[in-house]
Design a protein around this motif. Structure first.
Motif, short mmCIF file in Angstrom:
data_model
loop_
_atom_site.label_atom_id
_atom_site.label_comp_id
_atom_site.label_asym_id
_atom_site.label_seq_id
_atom_site.Cartn_x
_atom_site.Cartn_y
_atom_site.Cartn_z
N ASN A 1 55.10 18.11 0.60
CA ASN A 1 54.45 19.19 1.33
C ASN A 1 55.14 20.53 1.11
O ASN A 1 55.01 21.45 1.93
CB ASN A 1 54.40 18.87 2.82
N LEU A 2 55.88 20.67 0.01
CA LEU A 2 56.66 21.88 -0.23
C LEU A 2 55.78 23.11 -0.43
O LEU A 2 56.19 24.23 -0.11
CB LEU A 2 57.58 21.69 -1.45
N ILE A 3 54.60 22.93 -0.97
CA ILE A 3 53.73 24.08 -1.24
C ILE A 3 52.39 23.93 -0.53
O ILE A 3 51.36 24.45 -1.01
CB ILE A 3 53.51 24.27 -2.76
N ASN B 1 47.55 20.46 -3.66
CA ASN B 1 48.91 20.74 -4.14
C ASN B 1 48.99 20.77 -5.66
O ASN B 1 49.75 21.57 -6.22
CB ASN B 1 49.89 19.70 -3.59
N ILE B 2 48.24 19.92 -6.33
CA ILE B 2 48.31 19.90 -7.79
C ILE B 2 47.88 21.23 -8.38
O ILE B 2 48.47 21.72 -9.36
CB ILE B 2 47.45 18.75 -8.37
N LEU C 1 56.67 18.98 -11.40
CA LEU C 1 55.23 18.79 -11.23
C LEU C 1 54.94 17.67 -10.22
O LEU C 1 54.14 17.85 -9.30
CB LEU C 1 54.58 18.46 -12.57
N PHE C 2 55.60 16.54 -10.39
CA PHE C 2 55.37 15.41 -9.49
C PHE C 2 55.91 15.70 -8.09
O PHE C 2 55.29 15.34 -7.08
CB PHE C 2 56.00 14.14 -10.06
N ILE D 1 44.47 29.68 -9.92
CA ILE D 1 43.98 29.25 -8.61
C ILE D 1 42.77 30.07 -8.16
O ILE D 1 41.76 29.54 -7.73
CB ILE D 1 45.10 29.33 -7.55
N ASP D 2 42.90 31.40 -8.31
CA ASP D 2 41.85 32.30 -7.80
C ASP D 2 40.97 32.89 -8.89
O ASP D 2 39.96 33.53 -8.58
CB ASP D 2 42.49 33.44 -7.01
#
Length: 260
Positions: free
Chosen positions: A60-62, A69-70, A53-54, A230-231
């Motif tokens: 910047n992986l996602i 990002n969170i 999570l951290f 997210i959506d």
């Protein structure tokens, strides 16, 4: 001849029978305590998801998956919790129980094989609930803002994922040696987390591997949770794929599982 002496009511033979649901609940409690008292299980169930999570939130992986990002990290981490507890943790624990004759002993008690399996399911759901509370609390402190309309669908997908990966974990634990179960489940955990669609959307992988990833239950779980949280979208194809994997995995586990 004198009349037979009646037993006082307080001396009547007690009924010690325990209902099947009570047996399953007790077994589930036992299995839960075993999982929570095992240091390796706690690392898989709590420590590794928190690290993920951290790491995903502050790197910047996602980038680009969501506005923040969170918001992109939490669905993948919740999927990782399911894989850690239902698949890797349950698979390893069941494999060594089988090796030392624990499963054979329990299967001959009034609990029975069915009760033993449902007890394990209760343990998986209990530990998963603890994970959801801890991960959710940490995520909210980091500023996570899930789509409220996606909360209920995400819970459904988590339940489907738990059933699917519990079946697959039991399938492996009941068909190969414990040492092989340990190696297979740990390796699968690494691969699924990294490239199996759990932490990272399948869209981030090269196009040539998409057909393979899209057929995996891990990708179905990860992508469905991202779509919901997210959506706010119900990812029906992913849910259907999880159901298919659950049915096939459960059928195979029932047919192939060896108790000793």
């Amino acid at each position: 001849m004198s009349a037979p002496t009646e037993l006082p009511r307080h001396q009547s033979v007690p009924n010690n029978a325990v209902s099947p649901l009570r047996r399953i609940a007790l077994q589930g409690k036992y299995e839960t305590l075993v999982m929570l008292s095992n240091g390796e299980q706690l690392v898989l169930a709590i420590v590794m998801p928190l690290i993920a999570l951290f790491a995903l939130t502050f790197t910047n992986l996602i980038d680009g998956v969501a506005a923040r990002n969170i918001d992109a990290a939490v669905p993948g981490v919740l999927a990782l919790c399911v894989v850690s507890t239902a698949f890797t943790g349950q698979g390893i624990g069941t494999g060594f129980d089988r090796r030392y004759g624990v499963l054979r002993m329990f299967s001959t008690t009034p609990l029975g094989r069915t009760g033993l399996i449902f007890g394990k399911v209760v343990a998986v759901l209990t530990v998963l609930a603890i994970q959801l509370v801890l991960i959710g609390a940490c995520a909210l402190l980091l500023g996570w803002e899930p789509r409220l309309v996606g909360i209920l669908p995400s819970l459904l997908f988590l339940l489907l994922g738990a059933g699917c990966f519990t079946a697959l974990g039991l399938l492996i634990a009941g068909t190969v040696r414990p040492e092989a179960t340990l190696a297979i489940t740990n390796l699968a955990w690494i691969l699924l987390a990294g490239v199996g669609g759990v932490l990272f959307p399948t869209s981030m992988a090269p196009a040539w591997i998409h057909p393979i990833l899209n057929a995996l239950p891990s990708a179905a779980l990860g992508d469905s949770l991202r779509a919901a949280l997210i959506d706010g979208v119900f990812h029906f194809p992913a849910g259907l794929l999880l159901v298919v994997w659950t049915v096939v995995g459960s059928f195979a586990a029932v047919k192939l599982f060896k108790w000793n």
